[in-house]
Design a protein around this motif. Structure first.
Motif, mmCIF file in Angstrom:
data_model
loop_
_atom_site.group_PDB
_atom_site.id
_atom_site.type_symbol
_atom_site.label_atom_id
_atom_site.label_comp_id
_atom_site.label_asym_id
_atom_site.label_seq_id
_atom_site.Cartn_x
_atom_site.Cartn_y
_atom_site.Cartn_z
ATOM 1 N N LEU A 53 15.691 6.749 15.366
ATOM 2 C CA LEU A 53 15.399 7.191 14.004
ATOM 3 C C LEU A 53 13.924 7.534 13.883
ATOM 4 C CD1 LEU A 53 17.426 4.488 12.047
ATOM 5 C CD2 LEU A 53 18.070 6.887 12.388
ATOM 6 N N VAL A 54 13.584 8.222 12.790
ATOM 7 C CA VAL A 54 12.204 8.632 12.554
ATOM 8 C C VAL A 54 11.785 8.183 11.157
ATOM 9 C CG1 VAL A 54 10.596 10.565 12.354
ATOM 10 C CG2 VAL A 54 12.453 10.646 14.043
ATOM 11 N N ALA A 55 10.706 7.416 11.096
ATOM 12 C CA ALA A 55 10.092 7.074 9.817
ATOM 13 C C ALA A 55 8.929 8.035 9.596
ATOM 14 C CB ALA A 55 9.591 5.641 9.823
ATOM 15 N N VAL A 56 8.899 8.692 8.459
ATOM 16 C CA VAL A 56 7.813 9.610 8.134
ATOM 17 C C VAL A 56 6.807 8.844 7.279
ATOM 18 C CG1 VAL A 56 7.175 11.763 6.982
ATOM 19 C CG2 VAL A 56 9.318 11.619 8.285
ATOM 20 N N VAL A 57 5.564 8.804 7.744
ATOM 21 C CA VAL A 57 4.547 7.952 7.136
ATOM 22 C C VAL A 57 3.258 8.738 6.932
ATOM 23 C CG1 VAL A 57 5.536 5.934 8.293
ATOM 24 C CG2 VAL A 57 3.595 7.121 9.335
ATOM 25 N N SER A 58 2.378 8.152 6.150
ATOM 26 C CA SER A 58 1.030 8.696 6.016
ATOM 27 C C SER A 58 0.044 7.540 5.915
ATOM 28 C CB SER A 58 0.920 9.613 4.794
ATOM 29 O OG SER A 58 1.201 8.925 3.599
ATOM 30 N N ALA A 59 -1.219 7.840 6.150
ATOM 31 C CA ALA A 59 -2.256 6.815 6.078
ATOM 32 C C ALA A 59 -2.457 6.393 4.628
ATOM 33 C CB ALA A 59 -3.565 7.347 6.668
ATOM 34 N N ALA A 60 -2.677 5.095 4.444
ATOM 35 C CA ALA A 60 -2.872 4.544 3.104
ATOM 36 C C ALA A 60 -4.085 3.620 3.139
ATOM 37 C CB ALA A 60 -1.630 3.775 2.663
ATOM 38 N N PRO A 61 -5.255 4.121 2.746
ATOM 39 C CA PRO A 61 -6.461 3.282 2.773
ATOM 40 C C PRO A 61 -6.254 1.985 1.993
ATOM 41 C CG PRO A 61 -7.013 5.572 2.325
ATOM 42 C CD PRO A 61 -5.521 5.478 2.267
ATOM 43 N N LEU A 62 -6.572 0.859 2.624
ATOM 44 C CA LEU A 62 -6.316 -0.431 2.002
ATOM 45 C C LEU A 62 -7.163 -0.656 0.762
ATOM 46 C CD1 LEU A 62 -5.900 -2.738 5.132
ATOM 47 C CD2 LEU A 62 -4.170 -1.466 3.848
ATOM 48 N N SER A 63 -8.270 0.073 0.642
ATOM 49 C CA SER A 63 -9.082 -0.046 -0.563
ATOM 50 C C SER A 63 -8.307 0.416 -1.787
ATOM 51 C CB SER A 63 -10.362 0.785 -0.422
ATOM 52 O OG SER A 63 -10.039 2.152 -0.198
ATOM 53 N N GLU A 64 -7.307 1.261 -1.594
ATOM 54 C CA GLU A 64 -6.491 1.781 -2.698
ATOM 55 C C GLU A 64 -5.055 1.291 -2.636
ATOM 56 O OE1 GLU A 64 -5.528 6.087 -4.862
ATOM 57 O OE2 GLU A 64 -6.650 6.008 -2.968
ATOM 58 N N TYR A 65 -4.557 1.064 -1.416
ATOM 59 C CA TYR A 65 -3.148 0.745 -1.253
ATOM 60 C C TYR A 65 -2.897 -0.634 -0.649
ATOM 61 C CZ TYR A 65 -2.774 5.776 -1.998
ATOM 62 O OH TYR A 65 -2.874 7.040 -2.520
ATOM 63 N N GLY A 66 -3.925 -1.432 -0.477
ATOM 64 C CA GLY A 66 -3.725 -2.801 -0.038
ATOM 65 C C GLY A 66 -3.054 -3.622 -1.130
ATOM 66 N N GLU A 67 -2.677 -4.844 -0.814
ATOM 67 C CA GLU A 67 -1.870 -5.646 -1.740
ATOM 68 C C GLU A 67 -2.535 -5.831 -3.088
ATOM 69 O OE1 GLU A 67 0.504 -9.908 -1.921
ATOM 70 O OE2 GLU A 67 -0.592 -9.324 -0.116
ATOM 71 N N GLU A 68 -3.782 -6.294 -3.094
ATOM 72 C CA GLU A 68 -4.459 -6.527 -4.368
ATOM 73 C C GLU A 68 -4.719 -5.218 -5.095
ATOM 74 O OE1 GLU A 68 -4.901 -9.356 -5.887
ATOM 75 O OE2 GLU A 68 -3.839 -10.276 -4.201
ATOM 76 N N ALA A 69 -5.113 -4.175 -4.353
ATOM 77 C CA ALA A 69 -5.354 -2.880 -4.979
ATOM 78 C C ALA A 69 -4.075 -2.323 -5.591
ATOM 79 C CB ALA A 69 -5.931 -1.899 -3.954
ATOM 80 N N LEU A 70 -2.945 -2.489 -4.887
ATOM 81 C CA LEU A 70 -1.677 -2.008 -5.435
ATOM 82 C C LEU A 70 -1.310 -2.741 -6.719
ATOM 83 C CD1 LEU A 70 0.762 -1.421 -2.440
ATOM 84 C CD2 LEU A 70 -0.030 0.258 -4.102
ATOM 85 N N ARG A 71 -1.505 -4.036 -6.726
ATOM 86 C CA ARG A 71 -1.192 -4.787 -7.947
ATOM 87 C C ARG A 71 -1.969 -4.223 -9.128
ATOM 88 N NH1 ARG A 71 1.591 -9.457 -6.963
ATOM 89 N NH2 ARG A 71 1.503 -10.316 -4.856
ATOM 90 N N ARG A 72 -3.201 -3.874 -8.896
ATOM 91 C CA ARG A 72 -4.045 -3.334 -9.965
ATOM 92 C C ARG A 72 -3.642 -1.899 -10.297
ATOM 93 N NH1 ARG A 72 -8.170 -4.073 -7.418
ATOM 94 N NH2 ARG A 72 -8.528 -2.001 -6.556
ATOM 95 N N ASN A 73 -3.467 -1.077 -9.277
ATOM 96 C CA ASN A 73 -3.216 0.342 -9.511
ATOM 97 C C ASN A 73 -1.847 0.619 -10.110
ATOM 98 O OD1 ASN A 73 -5.721 1.252 -8.613
ATOM 99 N ND2 ASN A 73 -5.049 1.343 -6.481
ATOM 100 N N LEU A 74 -0.865 -0.225 -9.815
ATOM 101 C CA LEU A 74 0.469 -0.008 -10.371
ATOM 102 C C LEU A 74 0.507 -0.212 -11.880
ATOM 103 C CD1 LEU A 74 2.702 -1.632 -7.605
ATOM 104 C CD2 LEU A 74 2.465 0.791 -8.127
ATOM 105 N N GLU A 75 -0.552 -0.776 -12.438
ATOM 106 C CA GLU A 75 -0.668 -0.915 -13.892
ATOM 107 C C GLU A 75 -1.397 0.275 -14.513
ATOM 108 O OE1 GLU A 75 0.790 -3.359 -15.513
ATOM 109 O OE2 GLU A 75 1.517 -4.153 -13.597
ATOM 110 N N ASP A 76 -1.914 1.171 -13.686
ATOM 111 C CA ASP A 76 -2.669 2.344 -14.142
ATOM 112 C C ASP A 76 -1.728 3.544 -14.146
ATOM 113 O OD1 ASP A 76 -4.249 4.623 -14.369
ATOM 114 O OD2 ASP A 76 -5.886 3.804 -13.155
ATOM 115 N N LEU A 77 -1.318 4.003 -15.317
ATOM 116 C CA LEU A 77 -0.318 5.056 -15.409
ATOM 117 C C LEU A 77 -0.789 6.364 -14.787
ATOM 118 C CD1 LEU A 77 1.215 4.491 -18.959
ATOM 119 C CD2 LEU A 77 2.095 3.777 -16.728
#
Length: 280
Positions: A53-77
């Motif tokens: 199988l093939v997973a299609v992925v892209s780079a996700a800088p942890l400064s924006e997409y890391g766990e804590e950053a995601l928790r914060r950003n998911l509240e930003d519409l």
């Protein structure tokens, strides 16, 4: 595939400061398509291959997409809308090329090894889903209340009790008519969904969208998703038109084709836009 932040210690394929955003899983990915499709960081998406199988992925800088950053950003519409558009653009491109199992928004792994591990662990499930989705598209049908298209209660004669009592009687009659109209529209929506589900491979009825999201001037009473064989689409369109004619109390809107977000899992999907703690 659920929304996760899988941020365990980095493996050897991890770029420092960057995670791996999963867009979807396919059987094979054309190199030209990958090169022409931008991921979350604006660079072309890439393939992680394992278990056939093939997973299609892209780079996700942890400064924006890391766990804590995601928790914060998911509240930003505003952030959420940008991320959803970027993710959907990739999934839509893959869907136009063939069957795809879309990952839910914010599915982030620490490295390619974690992504490959998911392909291996879930191979049988993913293959079964890809088989079910092949040659089929998701179509949406939304139904909106049509004011005035439902039976009205008779106006009170206004006799007795003076102007105040007459006003209360009129208001009571209006509220009764509105409630009756909503009930009739809801019954029509249920009937329409039943007919469409009978002509689709699979069907889901999602909660109606709020008017602020739908942009419609009247209430939504049907928010259905239908997995339709590509060869039977013309028949499905005709059925939608016939049901619209037969149920003037609701306005039907056909949208699609969409990537099969509603049918990517046999079991009910987890709530969207959540970040789950990785297992220890």
């Amino acid at each position: 595939m659920s929304s996760t932040a899988d941020l365990a210690p980095a493996g050897p394929t991890t770029t420092p400061g960057s995670g791996v955003w999963l867009h979807g899983v396919v059987r094979e990915a054309d190199a030209a398509l990958l090169a022409a499709t931008a991921g979350m960081d604006g660079a072309p998406v890439r393939a992680v291959r394992a278990a056939g199988l093939v997973a299609v992925v892209s780079a996700a800088p942890l400064s924006e997409y890391g766990e804590e950053a995601l928790r914060r950003n998911l509240e930003d519409l505003a952030w959420l809308e940008r991320a959803a558009r970027a993710h959907h653009a990739v999934v839509a491109a893959l869907s136009r090329a063939g069957a795809v199992v879309p990952a839910r928004l914010a599915t982030v792994h620490h490295d390619d090894a974690r992504v490959a591990g998911q392909l291996v662990a879930r191979r049988d499930e993913l293959v079964a889903i890809l088989d079910r989705l092949a040659g089929r598209d998701e179509w949406g049908v939304k139904g909106y209340v049509v004011p005035g298209a439902t039976p009205r209660t008779s106006e009170p004669d206004g006799s007795g009790g003076g102007a105040g009592a007459a006003y209360l009687r009129r208001r009571r009659a209006q509220l009764t008519a509105r409630e009756e109209g909503q009930r009739i529209a809801a019954d029509a929506a249920a009937a329409v969904h039943g007919e469409l589900a009978g002509h689709a491979v699979a069907a889901r009825r999602h909660p109606p969208q709020d008017r602020r999201l739908s942009g419609a001037p009247t209430a939504m009473v049907l928010n259905g998703a239908y997995l339709v064989e590509q060869g039977t689409l013309a028949d499905f369109r005709r059925l939608v038109d016939a049901l619209a004619d037969g149920h003037p109390e609701i306005r039907l809107e056909l949208t699609g084709p969409w990537p099969p977000y509603s049918f990517a899992e046999e079991r009910p999907a987890e709530p969207a836009l959540t970040v789950r703690e990785p297992a220890c």
